[in-house]
Write an enzyme that holds these catalytic residues in place. Structure first.
Site, short mmCIF file in Angstrom:
data_model
loop_
_atom_site.label_atom_id
_atom_site.label_comp_id
_atom_site.label_asym_id
_atom_site.label_seq_id
_atom_site.Cartn_x
_atom_site.Cartn_y
_atom_site.Cartn_z
CB SER A 70 -48.93 -95.69 73.43
OG SER A 70 -47.65 -95.14 73.24
CE LYS A 94 -47.73 -93.92 69.35
NZ LYS A 94 -48.45 -94.23 70.56
#
Length: 167
Positions: free
Chosen positions: A40, A83
């Protein structure tokens, strides 16, 4: 003889508990080493990169747009996620993928951040589970320590999703 062995064993146990508590506090409140897995955050963070996470940031310093953070997953609290912060409370953020023809926007509520992976096509992030409460943030990634050829601070977002004002 037995009394001396028991005494030494209890002393060793006491030191072990003390050092265990010190290590726990250091990793929980000061910083920790994080091994990232999954695609990701590629190309910024690759699978099995080893990163240094500064846990003091969440207590004493502001989180900023563009920071890469470690947080508890809103979907699975036993899992940590890594993230990039795209929006802070009050910011207008784009909920759609960059390739979507119709763009949907929302505002980040008070006490929350908007998180996205750098690999937008292969990331489960705030576009899936919504804004993330500040309370779930564990710390800010400050340095890559492995692999050695990539040692140093992390790069800016490669996809240009961080903007001050969305149209």
């Amino acid at each position: 003889m037995i009394r001396r062995i028991v005494g030494k064993t209890l002393g060793l146990l006491g030191y072990t508990i003390q050092y265990g508590c010190i290590a726990h506090c250091a990793f929980e409140y000061i910083g920790e080493v994080v091994i990232c897995s999954g695609p990701s955050m590629e190309p910024t963070i690759r699978n099995y990169d080893v990163l240094l996470c500064d846990n003091l940031s969440r207590h004493f310093f502001s989180i900023h747009k563009g920071d890469i953070i470690v947080a508890k997953s809103p979907d699975k609290p036993s899992v940590n996620i890594c993230k990039r912060v795209i929006g802070l409370e009050g910011d207008k953020v784009c909920m759609s993928s960059p390739s979507a023809l119709l763009k949907r926007h929302t505002y980040v509520p008070k006490g929350h951040v908007w998180l996205e992976g750098d690999n937008l096509d292969n990331s489960t992030d705030s576009r899936s589970y919504g804004p993330v409460p500040y309370a779930l943030i564990r710390g800010r990634i400050c340095l890559r320590v492995w692999p050695l050829e990539s040692f140093g601070p992390l790069k800016e977002s490669p996809n240009g999703r961080i903007q001050d004002n969305w149209p």
